[in-house]
Design a protein around this motif. Structure first.
Motif, short mmCIF file in Angstrom:
data_model
loop_
_atom_site.label_atom_id
_atom_site.label_comp_id
_atom_site.label_asym_id
_atom_site.label_seq_id
_atom_site.Cartn_x
_atom_site.Cartn_y
_atom_site.Cartn_z
N ASP A 203 -16.68 -12.98 -20.62
CA ASP A 203 -17.27 -11.65 -20.47
C ASP A 203 -16.18 -10.60 -20.31
O ASP A 203 -15.40 -10.64 -19.37
N LEU A 204 -16.13 -9.65 -21.23
CA LEU A 204 -15.10 -8.61 -21.21
C LEU A 204 -15.58 -7.33 -20.56
O LEU A 204 -14.80 -6.40 -20.35
N SER A 205 -16.85 -7.25 -20.22
CA SER A 205 -17.40 -6.01 -19.67
C SER A 205 -17.17 -5.88 -18.17
O SER A 205 -17.30 -4.79 -17.61
N ALA A 206 -16.81 -6.97 -17.51
CA ALA A 206 -16.63 -6.95 -16.06
C ALA A 206 -15.50 -6.01 -15.67
O ALA A 206 -14.47 -5.93 -16.35
N VAL A 207 -15.67 -5.31 -14.55
CA VAL A 207 -14.65 -4.41 -14.01
C VAL A 207 -14.10 -5.04 -12.74
O VAL A 207 -14.85 -5.44 -11.85
N ARG A 208 -12.77 -5.14 -12.67
CA ARG A 208 -12.13 -5.84 -11.56
C ARG A 208 -10.98 -5.00 -10.98
O ARG A 208 -10.61 -3.96 -11.51
N ASP A 209 -10.41 -5.51 -9.91
CA ASP A 209 -9.33 -4.86 -9.16
C ASP A 209 -8.10 -5.76 -9.26
O ASP A 209 -8.08 -6.85 -8.69
N PHE A 210 -7.08 -5.32 -10.01
CA PHE A 210 -5.90 -6.15 -10.27
C PHE A 210 -4.67 -5.60 -9.55
O PHE A 210 -4.41 -4.41 -9.56
N THR A 211 -3.90 -6.54 -8.95
CA THR A 211 -2.66 -6.18 -8.27
C THR A 211 -1.58 -7.17 -8.66
O THR A 211 -1.84 -8.37 -8.78
N ASP A 212 -0.37 -6.67 -8.87
CA ASP A 212 0.77 -7.54 -9.16
C ASP A 212 1.06 -8.44 -7.96
O ASP A 212 1.03 -8.00 -6.82
N VAL A 213 1.36 -9.71 -8.23
CA VAL A 213 1.60 -10.67 -7.16
C VAL A 213 2.74 -10.25 -6.24
O VAL A 213 2.74 -10.55 -5.04
N ARG A 214 3.71 -9.52 -6.76
CA ARG A 214 4.84 -9.08 -5.93
C ARG A 214 4.41 -8.01 -4.93
O ARG A 214 4.91 -7.97 -3.80
N ASP A 215 3.46 -7.18 -5.31
CA ASP A 215 2.90 -6.23 -4.35
C ASP A 215 2.05 -6.96 -3.31
O ASP A 215 2.04 -6.58 -2.12
N VAL A 216 1.34 -7.98 -3.74
CA VAL A 216 0.54 -8.79 -2.80
C VAL A 216 1.45 -9.46 -1.77
O VAL A 216 1.17 -9.45 -0.57
N ALA A 217 2.56 -10.02 -2.24
CA ALA A 217 3.50 -10.67 -1.32
C ALA A 217 4.03 -9.68 -0.28
O ALA A 217 4.15 -10.01 0.91
N LYS A 218 4.32 -8.47 -0.71
CA LYS A 218 4.81 -7.45 0.23
C LYS A 218 3.73 -7.09 1.26
O LYS A 218 4.03 -6.84 2.43
N ALA A 219 2.48 -7.08 0.83
CA ALA A 219 1.39 -6.81 1.77
C ALA A 219 1.33 -7.90 2.83
O ALA A 219 1.18 -7.61 4.03
N TYR A 220 1.47 -9.15 2.42
CA TYR A 220 1.44 -10.25 3.38
C TYR A 220 2.60 -10.15 4.38
O TYR A 220 2.43 -10.39 5.57
N VAL A 221 3.76 -9.78 3.87
CA VAL A 221 4.94 -9.66 4.74
C VAL A 221 4.73 -8.55 5.77
O VAL A 221 5.07 -8.70 6.95
N LEU A 222 4.16 -7.44 5.36
CA LEU A 222 3.91 -6.35 6.31
C LEU A 222 2.88 -6.75 7.37
O LEU A 222 2.99 -6.37 8.53
N LEU A 223 1.90 -7.57 6.96
CA LEU A 223 0.94 -8.07 7.95
C LEU A 223 1.60 -9.04 8.92
O LEU A 223 1.18 -9.15 10.07
#
Length: 316
Positions: A203-223
């Protein structure tokens, strides 16, 4: 700080470790025995073995536990719901019990999933941490249960605990089974052989929220580093992107002509059309914000797959 990462040999673990080491943290990991050992202390660990889990926690007594180890594929959870629930929920329970018994000062960061929200997203609204969860697949249910268990046991035993709900993330090195990697891997294989120049997609119609894994890793580190309140934190871009847009950009980056074949067999049961998170709580609590552009991340992911296919890591 002394930081123990379960599932450290996985996709996110690689980037998280790099970020932690750059910040001079002392990193320990747990891996499956089949995973090559990295250049820091690791333990072979099956998180369903409660005695082995106790041994690792008792030995390391970490300042922070980041719990990444999981069965993380939705399709596989439909095929084997029992194992998914065991690994993701009972495995988490084993870790929590060991922390309570041997290292109650440890800050716990449980990595969950946006899938926990389920059909709450059906009205096209941005999902925040206060909204109810109505999981729609066994994977989502397992992560929701693990998060509730983490926060309830933390409250009862006066532990520091955070449950992250991570939305779609991708980047170089991700395995197949996730939308961006599935597209990029097919394109890389087509470029190499050029014998079947079409993509098979769902299904190509779905709308999602995408984040680069490197930004995700930085979020975890800040937490890890910030003194934030116990509770749930979304890690997401807060930007709606249609899956069709992702595919269009990757095809644009390709060096061959590619046709698209929509295969309804790839459509997921109980698919939610619009699934986008609100990241205000995370940004206010830690100062985090996503930095990498979607187009550049897609380009790097495709190039990574080209190298893997050329190198023979994946059959083309």
């Amino acid at each position: 700080m002394k930081i123990l990462i379960t599932g450290s040999g996985g996709f996110v673990g690689e980037y998280l470790i790099q970020e932690l080491l750059m910040r001079n943290h002392e990193v320990y990991g747990t891996v499956k025995s089949s995973v090559p050992k990295p250049l820091f202390p690791v333990y072979d660990l099956n998180i369903l073995d409660d005695f082995a889990v106790e041994s690792v926690i008792k030995t390391t007594r970490p300042d922070v536990l980041i719990h990444l180890a999981a069965q993380s594929m939705v399709l596989k959870s439909w095929e084997n719901p029992k194992d998914t629930l065991l690994v993701n929920t009972i495995g988490t329970s084993n870790l929590l019990s060991a922390i309570i018994k041997y290292s109650p000062g440890t800050k716990i960061i449980s990595i969950g999933s946006s899938e926990e929200y389920g059909i709450t997203a059906k009205n096209g609204i941005e999902l925040n941490e206060e909204m109810p969860c109505v999981p729609q697949n066994p994977y989502a249910l397992s992560k929701y249960s693990a998060g509730l268990l983490t926060l309830q046991l933390a409250k009862k035993n006066h532990l520091k605990a955070i449950h992250v709900r991570a939305f779609n993330h991708f980047g170089p090195g991700q395995r197949e089974g996730f939308v961006v990697s599935d597209f990029a891997s097919q394109i890389a294989k087509i470029e190499k052989n050029n014998f079947r120049p079409y993509l098979s997609v769902g299904d190509l119609s779905a709308v999602r929220d995408f984040t680069d894994v490197r930004d995700v890793a930085k979020a975890y580190v800040l937490l890890v580093e910030k003194d934030v309140e116990n509770g749930i934190y979304n890690v997401c871009s807060n930007k709606p992107v249609a899956v069709q847009e992702i595919l269009n950009e990757l095809i644009h980056l390709s060096n061959v002509t590619i046709d698209v074949n929509v295969d309804e067999a790839k459509f997921r049961p109980a698919e939610v059309p619009f699934f986008v998170g609100n990241n205000t709580k995370l940004m206010v609590s830690t100062g985090w914000k996503p930095e990498r552009s979607l187009k550049e991340s897609l380009k790097e992911t495709l190039e990574s797959w080209r190298q893997r296919v050329i190198g023979g890591e994946y059959e083309a």
